[in-house]
Design a protein around this motif. Structure first.
Motif, PDB file in Angstrom:
ATOM      1  N   THR A  74      51.230  53.030  -6.091  1.00  0.00           N
ATOM      2  CA  THR A  74      50.807  54.084  -5.163  1.00  0.00           C
ATOM      3  C   THR A  74      49.855  55.120  -5.749  1.00  0.00           C
ATOM      4  OG1 THR A  74      52.787  55.342  -5.764  1.00  0.00           O
ATOM      5  CG2 THR A  74      52.952  53.913  -3.826  1.00  0.00           C
ATOM      6  N   SER A  75      49.777  55.227  -7.063  1.00  0.00           N
ATOM      7  CA  SER A  75      48.981  56.282  -7.688  1.00  0.00           C
ATOM      8  C   SER A  75      47.479  56.022  -7.569  1.00  0.00           C
ATOM      9  CB  SER A  75      49.371  56.382  -9.165  1.00  0.00           C
ATOM     10  OG  SER A  75      48.363  57.007  -9.908  1.00  0.00           O
ATOM     11  N   PRO A  76      46.699  56.991  -7.032  1.00  0.00           N
ATOM     12  CA  PRO A  76      45.231  56.834  -7.012  1.00  0.00           C
ATOM     13  C   PRO A  76      44.662  56.663  -8.417  1.00  0.00           C
ATOM     14  CG  PRO A  76      45.912  58.629  -5.566  1.00  0.00           C
ATOM     15  CD  PRO A  76      47.131  58.214  -6.338  1.00  0.00           C
ATOM     16  N   TYR A  77      45.261  57.333  -9.396  1.00  0.00           N
ATOM     17  CA  TYR A  77      44.831  57.167 -10.792  1.00  0.00           C
ATOM     18  C   TYR A  77      44.938  55.708 -11.220  1.00  0.00           C
ATOM     19  CZ  TYR A  77      45.713  56.896 -15.834  1.00  0.00           C
ATOM     20  OH  TYR A  77      45.711  56.511 -17.152  1.00  0.00           O
ATOM     21  N   GLU A  78      46.074  55.066 -10.914  1.00  0.00           N
ATOM     22  CA  GLU A  78      46.261  53.664 -11.304  1.00  0.00           C
ATOM     23  C   GLU A  78      45.261  52.764 -10.574  1.00  0.00           C
ATOM     24  OE1 GLU A  78      48.016  52.553 -13.703  1.00  0.00           O
ATOM     25  OE2 GLU A  78      49.285  54.271 -14.149  1.00  0.00           O
ATOM     26  N   GLN A  79      45.039  53.013  -9.284  1.00  0.00           N
ATOM     27  CA  GLN A  79      44.107  52.176  -8.527  1.00  0.00           C
ATOM     28  C   GLN A  79      42.692  52.274  -9.106  1.00  0.00           C
ATOM     29  OE1 GLN A  79      45.887  50.233  -6.534  1.00  0.00           O
ATOM     30  NE2 GLN A  79      47.562  51.586  -7.164  1.00  0.00           N
ATOM     31  N   GLU A  80      42.283  53.485  -9.457  1.00  0.00           N
ATOM     32  CA  GLU A  80      40.953  53.674 -10.039  1.00  0.00           C
ATOM     33  C   GLU A  80      40.857  52.980 -11.390  1.00  0.00           C
ATOM     34  OE1 GLU A  80      37.987  55.107 -12.600  1.00  0.00           O
ATOM     35  OE2 GLU A  80      40.067  55.728 -12.892  1.00  0.00           O
ATOM     36  N   LYS A  81      41.933  53.063 -12.155  1.00  0.00           N
ATOM     37  CA  LYS A  81      41.933  52.438 -13.487  1.00  0.00           C
ATOM     38  C   LYS A  81      41.872  50.919 -13.380  1.00  0.00           C
ATOM     39  CE  LYS A  81      45.659  52.135 -15.774  1.00  0.00           C
ATOM     40  NZ  LYS A  81      46.952  52.520 -16.350  1.00  0.00           N
ATOM     41  N   TYR A  82      42.605  50.338 -12.416  1.00  0.00           N
ATOM     42  CA  TYR A  82      42.541  48.887 -12.211  1.00  0.00           C
ATOM     43  C   TYR A  82      41.120  48.469 -11.853  1.00  0.00           C
ATOM     44  CZ  TYR A  82      47.669  49.172 -11.786  1.00  0.00           C
ATOM     45  OH  TYR A  82      49.000  49.405 -12.000  1.00  0.00           O
ATOM     46  N   ALA A  83      40.477  49.232 -10.967  1.00  0.00           N
ATOM     47  CA  ALA A  83      39.104  48.899 -10.556  1.00  0.00           C
ATOM     48  C   ALA A  83      38.152  48.988 -11.752  1.00  0.00           C
ATOM     49  CB  ALA A  83      38.663  49.839  -9.439  1.00  0.00           C
ATOM     50  N   ALA A  84      38.310  50.023 -12.584  1.00  0.00           N
ATOM     51  CA  ALA A  84      37.462  50.180 -13.765  1.00  0.00           C
ATOM     52  C   ALA A  84      37.684  49.042 -14.752  1.00  0.00           C
ATOM     53  CB  ALA A  84      37.742  51.529 -14.436  1.00  0.00           C
ATOM     54  N   THR A  85      38.935  48.607 -14.895  1.00  0.00           N
ATOM     55  CA  THR A  85      39.255  47.507 -15.813  1.00  0.00           C
ATOM     56  C   THR A  85      38.565  46.222 -15.372  1.00  0.00           C
ATOM     57  OG1 THR A  85      41.401  48.512 -16.327  1.00  0.00           O
ATOM     58  CG2 THR A  85      41.150  46.157 -16.801  1.00  0.00           C
ATOM     59  N   LEU A  86      38.667  45.899 -14.095  1.00  0.00           N
ATOM     60  CA  LEU A  86      38.042  44.671 -13.599  1.00  0.00           C
ATOM     61  C   LEU A  86      36.519  44.765 -13.673  1.00  0.00           C
ATOM     62  CD1 LEU A  86      40.355  43.981 -10.537  1.00  0.00           C
ATOM     63  CD2 LEU A  86      40.373  42.811 -12.749  1.00  0.00           C
ATOM     64  N   ALA A  87      35.969  45.945 -13.394  1.00  0.00           N
ATOM     65  CA  ALA A  87      34.514  46.114 -13.452  1.00  0.00           C
ATOM     66  C   ALA A  87      33.992  45.987 -14.881  1.00  0.00           C
ATOM     67  CB  ALA A  87      34.139  47.488 -12.881  1.00  0.00           C
ATOM     68  N   ALA A  88      34.843  46.243 -15.866  1.00  0.00           N
ATOM     69  CA  ALA A  88      34.420  46.185 -17.271  1.00  0.00           C
ATOM     70  C   ALA A  88      34.404  44.770 -17.837  1.00  0.00           C
ATOM     71  CB  ALA A  88      35.350  47.051 -18.119  1.00  0.00           C
ATOM     72  N   LEU A  89      34.980  43.804 -17.116  1.00  0.00           N
ATOM     73  CA  LEU A  89      35.020  42.429 -17.639  1.00  0.00           C
ATOM     74  C   LEU A  89      33.598  41.901 -17.812  1.00  0.00           C
ATOM     75  CD1 LEU A  89      37.881  40.869 -15.459  1.00  0.00           C
ATOM     76  CD2 LEU A  89      38.032  41.741 -17.806  1.00  0.00           C
ATOM     77  N   PRO A  90      33.258  41.387 -19.001  1.00  0.00           N
ATOM     78  CA  PRO A  90      31.893  40.903 -19.215  1.00  0.00           C
ATOM     79  C   PRO A  90      31.543  39.645 -18.415  1.00  0.00           C
ATOM     80  CG  PRO A  90      32.964  41.421 -21.299  1.00  0.00           C
ATOM     81  CD  PRO A  90      34.025  41.436 -20.244  1.00  0.00           C
ATOM     82  N   ARG A  91      32.553  38.873 -18.027  1.00  0.00           N
ATOM     83  CA  ARG A  91      32.288  37.658 -17.249  1.00  0.00           C
ATOM     84  C   ARG A  91      33.070  37.708 -15.947  1.00  0.00           C
ATOM     85  NH1 ARG A  91      32.986  34.783 -22.377  1.00  0.00           N
ATOM     86  NH2 ARG A  91      34.803  33.624 -21.636  1.00  0.00           N
ATOM     87  N   SER A  92      32.592  36.970 -14.958  1.00  0.00           N
ATOM     88  CA  SER A  92      33.268  36.972 -13.652  1.00  0.00           C
ATOM     89  C   SER A  92      34.434  35.992 -13.616  1.00  0.00           C
ATOM     90  CB  SER A  92      32.270  36.625 -12.548  1.00  0.00           C
ATOM     91  OG  SER A  92      31.727  35.335 -12.764  1.00  0.00           O
ATOM     92  N   HIS A  93      34.470  35.049 -14.586  1.00  0.00           N
ATOM     93  CA  HIS A  93      35.553  34.055 -14.567  1.00  0.00           C
ATOM     94  C   HIS A  93      35.928  33.665 -15.994  1.00  0.00           C
ATOM     95  CE1 HIS A  93      37.690  30.225 -13.839  1.00  0.00           C
ATOM     96  NE2 HIS A  93      38.035  30.826 -12.716  1.00  0.00           N
ATOM     97  N   TYR A  94      37.235  33.475 -16.190  1.00  0.00           N
ATOM     98  CA  TYR A  94      37.775  33.056 -17.485  1.00  0.00           C
ATOM     99  C   TYR A  94      38.688  31.857 -17.273  1.00  0.00           C
ATOM    100  CZ  TYR A  94      36.036  37.472 -19.308  1.00  0.00           C
ATOM    101  OH  TYR A  94      35.211  38.511 -19.684  1.00  0.00           O
TER     102      TYR A  94
END
Length: 200
Positions: free
Chosen positions: A31-51
């Protein structure tokens, strides 16, 4: 890092069992907006789209796991708390590429190699000696060009053996010109930091 009897110990599984017993979502992951933003930042930081093969240490309720899964051919997500894994199994029930296991790193470690390893909000639970052991295992498990993503809360927490900064700085020491890792990019947010490293 040498072991020292005065150094803090890794937090044991029953610490987390008690936390989840008291509250099904103790850190407000869902439920935390902080956690949601952090998850989005984590996925956006991935150098590749698929592993092809990914490994998430400390998956907790499986919220980030479910978001990461579409980027993975196979995703092994582990935690030390069975109560958390029960929720993660429900959340990831329709994601056949996800395997969830009760596993305590570094005392237990999966076989095989992973081209993505995610250490999110877990490194500061380790003692300095266990952090060093885990780092050796993680680096050995990454093939050349594989990615290690670190995401950790930075303010100190009284119960935790290490700070998020200590965890990241330890890995960044291995990203020297002659070290096994290369630092691709990093960012410090208000209350957490994110670093992406690559196996040389």
């Amino acid at each position: 890092m040498k072991s020292n009897p005065n150094q803090p110990h890794t937090l044991p599984p029953d610490y987390f069992d008690k936390v989840y017993e008291a509250n099904q979502d103790p850190w407000d992951f869902a439920t935390s907006p902080y956690e949601q933003e952090k998850y989005a930042a984590t996925l956006a930081a991935l150098p590749r789209s698929h592993y092809a093969r990914a490994f998430e240490i400390g998956c907790s309720l499986g919220i980030l796991t479910a978001r990461l899964a579409p980027h993975c051919g196979y995703l092994l997500a582990v935690d030390v708390a069975e109560a958390a894994l029960q929720q993660a199994r429900q959340r990831c029930a329709n994601l056949p590429q996800v395997e969830l296991q009760l596993l305590r790193v570094p005392d237990e470690f999966p076989a095989g190699q992973f081209d993505l390893i995610l250490v999110s909000e877990v490194g500061y639970y380790w003692s300095p000696a266990d952090l060093a052991r885990a780092a050796d295992q993680l680096i050995a498990t990454l093939p050349a060009g594989g990615h290690l993503v670190l995401v950790h809360w930075t303010p100190p927490v009284h119960d935790y053996p290490l700070t998020g900064d200590a965890v990241h700085e330890f890995f960044l020491e291995k990203a020297t010109p002659n070290g096994p890792l290369r630092h691709l990019h990093g960012h410090r947010y208000e209350k957490y930091r994110l670093d992406v490293l690559e196996r040389r």
